[in-house]
Structure formats: structure tokens, C-alpha cells
Design a protein around this motif. Structure first.
Motif, mmCIF file in Angstrom:
data_model
loop_
_atom_site.group_PDB
_atom_site.id
_atom_site.type_symbol
_atom_site.label_atom_id
_atom_site.label_comp_id
_atom_site.label_asym_id
_atom_site.label_seq_id
_atom_site.Cartn_x
_atom_site.Cartn_y
_atom_site.Cartn_z
ATOM 1 N N LEU A 90 0.855 -1.184 0.000
ATOM 2 C CA LEU A 90 0.000 0.000 0.000
ATOM 3 C C LEU A 90 0.889 1.231 0.000
ATOM 4 C CD1 LEU A 90 -3.168 0.606 1.957
ATOM 5 C CD2 LEU A 90 -1.315 2.211 2.297
ATOM 6 N N THR A 91 0.526 2.216 -0.789
ATOM 7 C CA THR A 91 1.187 3.521 -0.800
ATOM 8 C C THR A 91 0.114 4.587 -0.677
ATOM 9 O OG1 THR A 91 3.088 2.810 -2.107
ATOM 10 C CG2 THR A 91 2.546 5.143 -2.185
ATOM 11 N N ALA A 92 0.343 5.556 0.207
ATOM 12 C CA ALA A 92 -0.654 6.606 0.435
ATOM 13 C C ALA A 92 0.011 7.968 0.543
ATOM 14 C CB ALA A 92 -1.437 6.302 1.711
ATOM 15 N N TRP A 93 -0.762 8.997 0.160
ATOM 16 C CA TRP A 93 -0.325 10.392 0.202
ATOM 17 C C TRP A 93 -1.121 11.162 1.244
ATOM 18 C CZ3 TRP A 93 -0.564 12.344 -5.571
ATOM 19 C CH2 TRP A 93 0.376 11.656 -6.344
ATOM 20 N N VAL A 94 -0.603 12.313 1.614
ATOM 21 C CA VAL A 94 -1.334 13.275 2.442
ATOM 22 C C VAL A 94 -2.177 14.117 1.476
ATOM 23 C CG1 VAL A 94 -1.102 15.270 3.975
ATOM 24 C CG2 VAL A 94 0.449 13.319 4.214
ATOM 25 N N PRO A 95 -3.502 14.256 1.709
ATOM 26 C CA PRO A 95 -4.356 14.951 0.735
ATOM 27 C C PRO A 95 -4.160 16.461 0.665
ATOM 28 C CG PRO A 95 -5.640 14.317 2.642
ATOM 29 C CD PRO A 95 -4.267 13.716 2.820
ATOM 30 N N ASP A 96 -3.952 17.106 1.800
ATOM 31 C CA ASP A 96 -3.827 18.561 1.857
ATOM 32 C C ASP A 96 -2.722 18.921 2.843
ATOM 33 O OD1 ASP A 96 -6.235 19.213 0.252
ATOM 34 O OD2 ASP A 96 -7.284 18.297 1.943
ATOM 35 N N SER A 97 -2.076 20.051 2.590
ATOM 36 C CA SER A 97 -1.103 20.525 3.574
ATOM 37 C C SER A 97 -1.803 20.700 4.906
ATOM 38 C CB SER A 97 -0.494 21.854 3.121
ATOM 39 O OG SER A 97 0.294 21.647 1.980
ATOM 40 N N LYS A 98 -1.103 20.367 5.971
ATOM 41 C CA LYS A 98 -1.737 20.394 7.286
ATOM 42 C C LYS A 98 -0.709 20.760 8.345
ATOM 43 C CE LYS A 98 -4.208 17.417 10.486
ATOM 44 N NZ LYS A 98 -5.577 17.609 10.669
ATOM 45 N N THR A 99 -1.131 21.589 9.291
ATOM 46 C CA THR A 99 -0.306 21.897 10.450
ATOM 47 C C THR A 99 -0.686 20.920 11.546
ATOM 48 O OG1 THR A 99 -0.150 24.209 9.819
ATOM 49 C CG2 THR A 99 0.363 23.668 12.109
ATOM 50 N N MET A 100 0.290 20.173 12.000
ATOM 51 C CA MET A 100 0.043 19.076 12.932
ATOM 52 C C MET A 100 0.092 19.545 14.384
ATOM 53 S SD MET A 100 -0.380 16.635 10.821
ATOM 54 C CE MET A 100 -0.608 15.401 12.098
ATOM 55 N N SER A 101 -0.666 18.849 15.204
ATOM 56 C CA SER A 101 -0.570 19.042 16.646
ATOM 57 C C SER A 101 0.380 17.984 17.201
ATOM 58 C CB SER A 101 -1.950 18.923 17.301
ATOM 59 O OG SER A 101 -2.493 17.645 17.035
ATOM 60 N N LYS A 102 0.839 18.193 18.422
ATOM 61 C CA LYS A 102 1.775 17.262 19.054
ATOM 62 C C LYS A 102 1.183 15.858 19.079
ATOM 63 C CE LYS A 102 4.464 16.505 23.212
ATOM 64 N NZ LYS A 102 4.848 17.024 24.528
ATOM 65 N N ASN A 103 1.961 14.876 18.611
ATOM 66 C CA ASN A 103 1.577 13.462 18.542
ATOM 67 C C ASN A 103 0.409 13.168 17.609
ATOM 68 O OD1 ASN A 103 3.626 12.627 20.307
ATOM 69 N ND2 ASN A 103 2.394 13.239 22.051
ATOM 70 N N GLY A 104 0.068 14.115 16.751
ATOM 71 C CA GLY A 104 -1.010 13.892 15.787
ATOM 72 C C GLY A 104 -0.573 12.947 14.680
ATOM 73 N N VAL A 105 -1.485 12.066 14.271
ATOM 74 C CA VAL A 105 -1.203 11.132 13.175
ATOM 75 C C VAL A 105 -1.212 11.907 11.858
ATOM 76 C CG1 VAL A 105 -2.027 9.107 11.894
ATOM 77 C CG2 VAL A 105 -2.180 9.151 14.401
ATOM 78 N N ILE A 106 -0.128 11.810 11.116
ATOM 79 C CA ILE A 106 -0.064 12.461 9.809
ATOM 80 C C ILE A 106 -1.041 11.730 8.888
ATOM 81 C CG2 ILE A 106 1.421 13.005 7.837
ATOM 82 C CD1 ILE A 106 3.750 13.230 9.872
ATOM 83 N N PRO A 107 -1.968 12.465 8.269
ATOM 84 C CA PRO A 107 -3.069 11.823 7.543
ATOM 85 C C PRO A 107 -2.709 11.343 6.131
ATOM 86 C CG PRO A 107 -3.339 14.185 7.446
ATOM 87 C CD PRO A 107 -2.119 13.922 8.301
ATOM 88 N N PHE A 108 -2.014 10.228 6.059
ATOM 89 C CA PHE A 108 -1.729 9.595 4.759
ATOM 90 C C PHE A 108 -3.012 8.850 4.360
ATOM 91 C CE2 PHE A 108 2.507 9.891 6.702
ATOM 92 C CZ PHE A 108 3.237 10.452 5.664
#
Length: 159
Positions: A29-47
Motif C-alpha cells: 500500500l502507498t498513500a499520500w497526504v491529501p492537503d497541507s496540514k499543520t500538525m498538533s503534538k503526537n497527531g497522526v499524519i493523515p496519509f
């Protein structure tokens, strides 16, 4: 000599069919992040945007949160790269960490200093059991993750 040679050939053909069947059932499986996003601490990067997939049936946790759930026990090659930037005031270091089952750290990608975009990567081989999860999380508040093909998460069953 001919019957013995035929048995050897038949045996090799059988082994080839068995190996091919094993290869056909391996997952990736290969996945991308859909939109630029500012992450919060320990937030899952949305691939969450799946670009290629084989042998994975249930992708609901991947498409909703960016968390891969293993369906087949085995050894996996896992890689990710993240293009990110962070204001120096918020976080002089950006850190993306690969987790197995929320707590086990497998790998990390680090960017230090500068407020421009930079791509950092990490990769590893790990054993996964059915039900194990993989996610990439931001370590600090304010990490800006760039989207599409600039931030990619790949999981490949190798054995």
C-alpha cells in the motif's frame, strides 16, 4: 533417464507455482497526504489518499485517519518521507515518528532549523502480526506537512 528428468522438471514447476502463489498474496500500500496540514503534538499524519494497493482488503483506518492495520502476519518493508516546515518559534525541530501499535517507535525522520520546506525520510523492516497498526506521527506542535507526492507512506510485505 527420461522419467527421472521429467520428475525433476515436474517438481520444479510445482515449486515455481507455489512461489508465484506466495508472491501474488503479498500486500502493499502507498498513500499520500491529501492537503497541507499543520500538525498538533503526537497527531497522526493523515496519509489517507491511497495511490497503489494490492492484497489489502480493509483500508477504512487508512482512508479515515492514516493508520495502516495489518491483515497478514509477516515481515514488512516500511518507508515514509515527509516534506515539512515549521516556524522556528514553534518548533526548531520537526520530527516524524513511525509507530507500531501506538507505542513502539520503529523509525524517525528529523529536520533541524530553518523555516523552509525540506524532505526527510525513514525506512525499516519489521515483523507485523495480524491486527498490528502502523502510523506516522508529528512529535511537536506546529509541524506543517506538505501534501500529495511530497509526503508518502509505503508498506510492502516482503515475507
Amino acid at each position: 533417464l527420461y522419467p527421472e528428468l521429467k520428475r525433476t522438471i515436474d517438481g520444479l514447476e510445482s515449486e515455481i507455482k507455489t512461489l508465484k502463489a506466495k508472491l501474488d498474496t503479498r500486500a502493499f500500500l502507498t498513500a499520500w497526504v491529501p492537503d497541507s496540514k499543520t500538525m498538533s503534538k503526537n497527531g497522526v499524519i493523515p496519509f489517507t489518499i491511497i495511490k497503489a494497493m494490492h492484497g489489502v482488503r480493509n483500508v477504512s483506518t487508512m482512508t479515515s485517519r492514516g493508520v495502516f492495520t495489518c491483515e497478514k502476519t509477516g515481515y514488512y518493508f516500511v518507508s515514509f518521507f515527509v516534506t515539512s516546515k515549521s516556524p522556528l518559534i514553534l518548533a526548531p525541530v520537526t520530527l516524524a515518528i513511525l509507530y507500531k501499535n501506538k507505542y513502539d517507535i520503529l523509525a524517525r525522520a528529523t529536520k533541524r532549523g530553518g523555516d523552509d520546506y525540506e524532505t526527510n525520510a525513514a525506512m525499516t523492516i519489521t515483523q507485523l502480526n495480524k491486527g498490528d497498526s502502523l502510523s506516522v506521527r508529528a512529535r511537536f506542535d506546529g509541524m506543517n506537512v506538505y501534501n500529495t507526492y511530497d509526503s508518502v507512506f509505503t508498506i510492502l510485505q516482503i515475507y
